[in-house]
Scaffold this active site. Structure first.
Site, PDB file in Angstrom:
ATOM      1  CG  LEU A  46      -2.096  -0.916   1.283  1.00 15.54           C
ATOM      2  CD1 LEU A  46      -2.685  -0.945   2.685  1.00 15.54           C
ATOM      3  CD2 LEU A  46      -3.144  -0.476   0.277  1.00 15.54           C
ATOM      4  CG  ASP A  47       0.605   4.262  -3.025  1.00 12.88           C
ATOM      5  OD1 ASP A  47       1.494   3.486  -3.428  1.00 12.88           O
ATOM      6  OD2 ASP A  47      -0.242   4.783  -3.781  1.00 12.88           O
ATOM      7  N   PRO A  48       2.324   4.828   1.113  1.00 15.18           N
ATOM      8  CG  PRO A  48       4.488   5.687   1.385  1.00 15.18           C
ATOM      9  CD  PRO A  48       3.557   5.100   0.351  1.00 15.18           C
ATOM     10  NE  ARG A 180      -0.634   6.136  -6.278  1.00 10.85           N
ATOM     11  CZ  ARG A 180       0.415   6.110  -7.089  1.00 10.85           C
ATOM     12  NH1 ARG A 180       0.768   7.201  -7.754  1.00 10.85           N
ATOM     13  NH2 ARG A 180       1.118   5.007  -7.253  1.00 10.85           N
TER      14      ARG A 180
END
EC number: 5.4.99.25
Length: 317
Positions: A46-48, A180
């Site tokens: 997962l992205d930060p 995104r």
């Protein structure tokens, strides 16, 4: 002399609820340390910025992490409309600001475009590699490299709300789908630009949302164990899901006790009722103990593909 692995032999899956602001690897290492596990791996970063479900495989469960990587995911996402950023999320720099001039009908029509089977060009800010280097490293140097569109499937895309310039959606999608990128593409279709300001993964495969635990909850259990002079495993291990839940959608094939020893040595064994070229979940004997996955070979035999090592759960030094 071979080095002995540090940590204890513990097998299972932790459904971590990752907090925002940390990398998936940082979260993984914290879980590994709390459980004092000899091996650990996550099942899709997962992205930060993102929060939510990050299944962490411990011990022998790491052998089946790829099957969770390949599974469907579900996300709750909030996008800010009217601004486009270089990373397509709020961690990036705003590169364009435009007014919101679309109608509700245009929004609903645009959302329909993303449902079903489509092709998606991955963001430059992704971990996909080009000539051995992650795309985000090129992006940080201002270099754009060619990326091929990849097939994805959006099984569901549900409109939740539009409050001012903030749009919230619920998205159920196939592996490799970049939320995104969906938001960035949607913003361009609407002519106003958009970027992600909140992203939460609510489901991976079949795993239930209410089984997730946070790092803070794990830390509190470790502290409680220390306070009560207990082994922390006595409190933590009950949170582990069985490792065969990673392949729960595979059909089960039960191998009789008489053939178990041959199978565990890597030999193919004869079992009736198998379908060729289909991965199966292997259990042994009347206890139906999970021991790995396999596939029927050309000779009509069950050939093991990945078998687990059975430990006594004793600690390794």
């Amino acid at each position: 002399m071979a080095r002995r692995s540090k940590g204890r032999f513990i097998d299972g899956i932790v459904l971590l609820d990752k907090a925002t602001g940390m990398s998936s690897n940082f979260a993984l290492q914290r879980v590994k340390r709390f459980f004092n596990a000899n091996k650990a791996g996550h099942t899709g970063a997962l992205d930060p910025l993102a929060t939510g479900m990050l299944p962490v495989c411990l011990g022998e469960a790491t052998k089946f992490s790829q099957h969770l990587l390949d599974s469907d995911k579900r996300y709750l996402v909030t996008a800010k409309l009217g601004q486009r950023t270089d990373t397509s999320d709020s961690d990036g720099e705003v590169v364009q600001t435009r007014p919101l001039e679309f109608t509700e009908a245009q929004l609903m029509s645009a959302l329909e475009h993303f449902r079903g089977d489509t092709q998606q060009v991955p963001s430059m800010y992704s971990a996909l590699k080009y000539q051995g280097q992650p795309l985000y490293k090129y992006a940080r140097e201002g270099i754009e490299v060619p990326r091929e569109a990849r097939p994805i499937t959006v099984f569901e895309l549900n409109f939740i709300s539009l409050e001012g310039d903030e749009l919230t959606l619920d998205i159920h999608c196939s592996k490799g789908t970049y939320i995104r990128t969906i938001i960035d593409d949607l913003g361009e279709m609407l002519g106003c630009g958009a970027h992600v300001i909140m992203l939460r993964r609510t489901q991976v495969a079949h795993y239930p949302y209410d089984k997730m635990v946070t790092l803070e909850q794990l830390e509190a259990l470790v502290a409680k164990a220390q306070e009560e002079q207990l082994d922390s495993s006595s409190l933590l291990d009950s949170l582990l899901l069985p490792m065969d839940t990673a392949v729960a959608d595979f059909p089960e094939v039960n191998v009789p006790d008489a053939s178990a020893a041959y199978l565990m040595q890597g030999q193919a064994v004869r079992v009736s009722g198998l379908v060729a070229d289909k991965l199966v979940r292997i259990t042994l004997g009347t206890e139906r103990r999970f021991v790995g996955i396999g596939k029927m070979n050309e000779d009509g035999l069950l050939a093991p593909k990945r078998l687990v090592v059975i430990h006594d759960q004793a600690k390794a030094s």
